[in-house]
Structure formats: structure tokens, C-alpha cells
Design an enzyme around this catalytic site. Structure first.
Site, short mmCIF file in Angstrom:
data_model
loop_
_atom_site.label_atom_id
_atom_site.label_comp_id
_atom_site.label_asym_id
_atom_site.label_seq_id
_atom_site.Cartn_x
_atom_site.Cartn_y
_atom_site.Cartn_z
N GLY A 130 0.82 -1.22 0.00
CA GLY A 130 0.00 0.00 0.00
C GLY A 130 0.85 1.26 0.00
O GLY A 130 0.56 2.21 -0.73
N CYS A 131 1.88 1.26 0.80
CA CYS A 131 2.74 2.44 0.90
C CYS A 131 3.51 2.65 -0.40
O CYS A 131 3.78 3.78 -0.80
CB CYS A 131 3.67 2.32 2.09
SG CYS A 131 2.78 2.31 3.66
N THR A 132 3.87 1.56 -1.07
CA THR A 132 4.56 1.66 -2.35
C THR A 132 3.63 2.25 -3.41
O THR A 132 4.02 3.15 -4.16
CB THR A 132 5.09 0.28 -2.78
OG1 THR A 132 6.06 -0.15 -1.81
CG2 THR A 132 5.72 0.33 -4.16
N ALA A 161 3.29 5.98 -2.68
CA ALA A 161 4.53 6.71 -2.99
C ALA A 161 4.75 6.81 -4.50
O ALA A 161 5.16 7.86 -5.00
CB ALA A 161 5.72 6.03 -2.32
#
Length: 159
Positions: A45-47, A50
Site C-alpha cells: 500500500g505504501c509503495t 509513494a
């Protein structure tokens, strides 16, 4: 925990970036700053979040916006994230979550029935004078960047 809201003055902070260099919010006076909090570098999710910001950098630059991503990860992990995903903005390390707490985005979360403390995925748009112009807390990870750009361009300002 009191989350910062539109109109609040943002607390000044200095954190180490992915290159272990101190970065202060005050360095960006005269620009808008997107301070986005995310739970953990190199997770799916964070990738996605970002990479959306990475791919929107030219548009954000044109709108006078600097992106600062903040997580509890240490600088070494942030450097790996930047390198592996070719991120083109600054990531900041908040291992003791003092800045997350100052913004009101650290607290109890639940995952698979277990409670733990962690960062809420919330973004703050800080205006040129250091006040919060917008808070983004309801979005799909995949369209986070677009919601911010739409806001900056004056679309959906009544959200």
C-alpha cells in the site's frame, strides 16, 4: 489525540531524511508542503501511494508543492525505498513518532483482531505561511496523488 485541522499552525520539526541529513519544515517557506504520513516503507500500500506521488512530481512541482513522506522507518530503510522505487521526493524518519503524535496521526489501530499503535495514513497540505490548508484522510491509496492535485487545481474543494 488531537489531529491537526485546517487553519492550524503546523509545529516546526526537523527529522533525518533517507540520506541521514536533517530536514526542517522551515526550509520550505514560500512553498506548499504535502506532509504525508504512511505506516511502513516497501509495503504494497505504501509503495502504491509513494509511486503515485513520484509519477505526479512534475505536476506537483508546477503547483509549487514539495512532498515530504513521514514514517517510523529508519533512514537506511527509507534509502532502500527511494532506491528500489526510484522515488523523487524526500522521506523522513520519525522512529519515536513524535511528529506523528504532534500531527495527531499516531494511535491505536486494529489488524486481524489485534490492537497495536501505529501511524494513520493521513496527509496534510501546508500552505506557504505554515498553516494547514487541507487534510486528506479519506482516499484510496491508488488515487491519493490525484485527490491532492484536484484539490490544488480547485476541483472538489467542497469535499
Amino acid at each position: 489525540m488531537n489531529r491537526l485541522k485546517v487553519g492550524d499552525k503546523v509545529p516546526e520539526f526537523t527529522l533525518l531524511d533517507q540520506n541521514e541529513q536533517p530536514i526542517s519544515l522551515s526550509q520550505f517557506q514560500g512553498k506548499k508542503v504535502l506532509v504525508y504520513f504512511y505506516p511502513k516503507a516497501l509495503t504494497p500500500g505504501c509503495t502504491t501511494q509513494a509511486c503515485g506521488l513520484r509519477d505526479s512530481k512534475a505536476e506537483l512541482d508546477a503547483l509549487n508543492v514539495v512532498v515530504l513522506g513521514i514514517s517510523p522507518d529508519l533512514p537506511k530503510k527509507l534509502a532502500q525505498f527511494v532506491e528500489k522505487k526510484e522515488l523523487n521526493f524526500t522521506l523522513l524518519s520519525d522512529p519515536d513518532h513524535q511528529i506523528a503524535e504532534a500531527f495527531g496521526v499516531w494511535g491505536e489501530k486494529k489488524f486481524m483482531g489485534k490492537a497495536y499503535n501505529g501511524i494513520y495514513r493521513i496527509s496534510f497540505l501546508v500552505d506557504e505561511s505554515g498553516q494547514i490548508e487541507a487534510v486528506f484522510d479519506k482516499f484510496k491509496i491508488s488515487n491519493h496523488h490525484q485527490i491532492i492535485i484536484d484539490f490544488l487545481k480547485g476541483k472538489n474543494n467542497g469535499k
